[in-house]
Design an enzyme around this catalytic site. Structure first.
Site, short mmCIF file in Angstrom:
data_model
loop_
_atom_site.label_atom_id
_atom_site.label_comp_id
_atom_site.label_asym_id
_atom_site.label_seq_id
_atom_site.Cartn_x
_atom_site.Cartn_y
_atom_site.Cartn_z
N LYS A 84 0.45 -1.13 -0.81
CA LYS A 84 0.12 -0.25 -0.15
C LYS A 84 0.99 1.60 0.20
O LYS A 84 1.61 1.12 0.25
CB LYS A 84 -0.77 -0.57 1.33
CG LYS A 84 -2.24 -0.95 0.66
CD LYS A 84 -3.15 -0.27 2.19
CE LYS A 84 -4.48 -1.49 2.42
NZ LYS A 84 -4.88 -1.19 1.57
N ARG A 86 -10.27 -11.39 1.52
CA ARG A 86 -11.28 -12.66 1.42
C ARG A 86 -10.72 -14.09 1.89
O ARG A 86 -11.30 -14.95 1.48
CB ARG A 86 -11.79 -12.31 0.28
CG ARG A 86 -10.36 -12.17 -1.08
CD ARG A 86 -10.94 -10.98 -2.15
NE ARG A 86 -11.27 -9.97 -1.88
CZ ARG A 86 -11.18 -8.55 -3.62
NH1 ARG A 86 -11.03 -9.69 -4.70
NH2 ARG A 86 -10.97 -7.80 -2.51
N1 BES Z 1 -8.02 -3.47 4.94
C1 BES Z 1 -8.23 -3.75 3.33
C2 BES Z 1 -9.57 -2.80 2.24
C3 BES Z 1 -9.40 -1.02 3.18
C4 BES Z 1 -8.91 -0.25 2.49
C5 BES Z 1 -10.86 -1.24 4.45
C6 BES Z 1 -9.48 0.85 3.00
C7 BES Z 1 -10.59 0.88 4.75
C8 BES Z 1 -9.70 1.42 4.35
C9 BES Z 1 -8.04 -4.59 2.27
O1 BES Z 1 -7.48 -5.22 2.64
C10 BES Z 1 -7.79 -3.94 1.02
O2 BES Z 1 -6.94 -3.76 0.78
N2 BES Z 1 -8.51 -3.90 -0.14
C11 BES Z 1 -8.30 -3.52 -1.09
C12 BES Z 1 -8.60 -4.44 -2.35
C13 BES Z 1 -7.93 -4.34 -3.72
C14 BES Z 1 -6.84 -4.86 -3.82
C15 BES Z 1 -9.23 -4.99 -4.84
C16 BES Z 1 -8.73 -2.26 -1.89
O3 BES Z 1 -9.89 -2.10 -1.17
O4 BES Z 1 -8.01 -1.47 -2.15
MN MN Z 2 -5.34 -5.62 2.03
#
Ligand code: BES
Ligand code: MN
Ligand code: ZN
Length: 495
Positions: free
Chosen positions: A279, A353
């Site tokens: 990230k 997931r």
């Molecule tokens: N934990 C995150 C989702 C999230 C992001 C929750 C920001 C709250 C605030 C999750 O694991 C994630 O990173 N999801 C990705 C999925 C994508 C790679 C398909 C996302 O939402 O960017």
């Molecule tokens: Mn994630």
């Protein structure tokens, strides 16, 4: 925080703070009138000054006037009758924040004459209890002594007009107390930083909740056993971390033996760096909250144990830390889930997931009455619904109807998003049974579609709490304790 019910004359009551309500245009409730009469018109005088009019979200905290036995008097403005549910909640919140800023240790509230649209006195008590738990919550444990801000308010007594209503108020107060405590457990777990709260800490917390409880047992599945069970998806997330994954099973047998259990499955990613699909740095600290689904399961389990709810409930926490390292899963890696489905991991940041799918397969053996998973799953859910409403998807209308009903009574809102073949197809890949991401659009839906491949054998709903589990900036930054009220009410309604 402790909540009680009592019947007494407000003006004669000894307490650190007495609260009475007023309505638009300075209209008195019965108790406000009694206090005014006993104090030689103290409230009337304040109304005359015009500083306080009884409007919604207005409140004043005063040293008690002579003639009443309390040390302080709190006037709560509730606005126009009948009061809208959300407005009641906001007004109570504003008033209780004022009290929690004072030295008052206990508060007595009178709700006589208060009319909230479509709600009864027990609802008012429940909401007040929950709001009070929130208003008095502190997370001080990492502050030095002189930086700590302690809140004295520890007890709220609800005044009942008569003995009959006192019984139902007492019951509502007890439920509110359990939900409030559960929310605060959830908030503290969420607020703990990643270094203090790895998966093993969640396991310890589960055992702590079960300590001395005959009806709650806890089992922790370690990585070796996960391997034997074939949980390749869950293990692929912890592969890059020095912290081992844990699958925590909390089995509460409050109901009849043999009754099918209701199951809650919480995402417990104790820190989500994104893994190799790292990230960006800005705000990454917030990914310590990526275990708020798990924390809400722990908080809800604590609440139902405290309430001694007569229902069989299993809380499952699927926990790992998502880190990059030489051992981490790479984009393109293919893993086999416990269900036997192969998954091409195109983005290691779509890890929620992966930890969930093996847990959702594992719970099949309990032959559940319903399964709800709770997860901070997608940033896309924030884009769709913002910070106010949790996303809801699933394969069973009756489970989702029940969740909607519980959401409406607790004001812990949910909104359903669609699913379907078209979306599921977005997960197709030439290389495995499915990919773990579904492209740029409808991210919340494709995430739920991914999960739906593992939940075909039971009634299931998914709650995406990415927007509602925590407040992301400002002085109130921190975990909210949602959706503990929703989940607890859902379970209460199943009895
Ligand atoms: N934990 C995150 C989702 C999230 C992001 C929750 C920001 C709250 C605030 C999750 O694991 C994630 O990173 N999801 C990705 C999925 C994508 C790679 C398909 C996302 O939402 O960017
Ligand atoms: Mn994630
Ligand atoms: Zn995540």
């Amino acid at each position: 925080m402790e909540f009680l019910a009592k019947s007494a004359q407000p003006e004669k009551l000894k307490c650190s703070c007495l609260a009475v309500t007023l309505f638009d245009g300075g209209a008195f409730s019965v108790s406000a009138q009694k206090v005014d009469d006993a104090s030689n018109g103290a409230i009337s005088k304040i109304l005359k000054l015009g500083d306080f009019t009884g409007a919604a979200e207005q409140s004043v905290l005063l040293p008690a006037p002579t003639g009443i036995q309390a040390q302080r008097l709190l006037l709560i403005g509730l606005g126009k009758l009948p009061i809208a549910a959300k407005s009641f909640r906001k007004s109570i919140g504003a008033a209780l924040t004022k009290v929690s800023g004072s030295k008052a240790k206990d508060l007595t509230i009178c709700f006589d004459g208060v009319d909230v649209a479509d709600r009864d006195i027990t609802w008012m008590v429940s909401q007040t209890g929950e709001v009070a738990a929130t208003a008095t919550y502190t997370f001080n444990q990492f502050k030095s002594k002189d930086q700590k801000k302690d809140i004295e308010l520890a007890k709220i007594t609800f005044l009942a007009a008569d003995k009959k209503i006192q019984t139902s108020i007492a019951a509502a107060a007890k439920t509110a107390q359990a939900i409030g405590n559960g929310m605060n457990t959830t908030r503290t777990l969420g607020n703990l930083p990643g270094n203090e709260c790895p998966p093993a800490y969640l396991a310890k917390e589960a055992k702590k909740i079960a300590r001395g409880q005959k009806k709650l047992s806890v089992k922790v599945i370690e990585e070796k056993e996960m391997q034997e069970l074939g949980m390749g998806a869950l293990l692929s997330v912890s592969a890059g971390s020095d912290q081992p994954a844990k699958l925590i099973i909390m089995n509460y047998s409050g109901g009849k033996k043999g009754d099918a259990p209701h199951i809650l499955v919480g995402k417990g990613v104790t820190f989500d760096t994104g893994g190799i699909s790292l990230k960006p740095g800005a705000d990454m600290d917030q990914m310590k909250f990526d275990m708020c689904g798990a924390a809400s399961v722990l908080g809800t389990m604590q609440a139902i144990v405290e309430m001694e709810l007569p229902l069989n409930v299993i809380g499952v926490i699927t926990s790992a830390e998502n880190m990059p390292s030489g051992g981490a899963t790479r984009p393109g890696d293919i893993v086999t889930s416990m269900a036997g489905l192969t998954i091409e991991i195109l983005n290691t940041d779509a890890e929620g997931r992966l930890v969930l799918c093996d847990a959702l397969t594992y719970v099949k053996k309990f032959k559940p009455a319903s399964v709800i998973d709770i997860a901070t799953l997608t940033g896309a859910c924030l884009v769709a619904l913002g910070n106010h409403t949790s996303g809801m998807l699933g394969n069973d209308d009756s489970v989702m109807d029940n969740l909607r009903f519980a959401a409406d009574s607790t004001l812990d809102a949910v909104w359903q998003l669609p699913m379907g073949e078209e979306y599921l197809k977005q997960l197709d890949t030439p290389f495995a049974d499915m990919a773990n991401i579904g492209g740029r659009y409808a991210g919340t839906i494709t995430a739920a579609c991914f999960l739906s491949r593992f939940t075909e054998d039971y009634p299931w709903a998914h709650l995406d709490i990415a927007g509602t589990a925590w407040i992301s900036s400002g002085p109130k930054k921190g975990a909210t304790g949602r959706p503990v009220p929703l989940l607890t009410q859902y379970l209460i309604n199943q009895v």
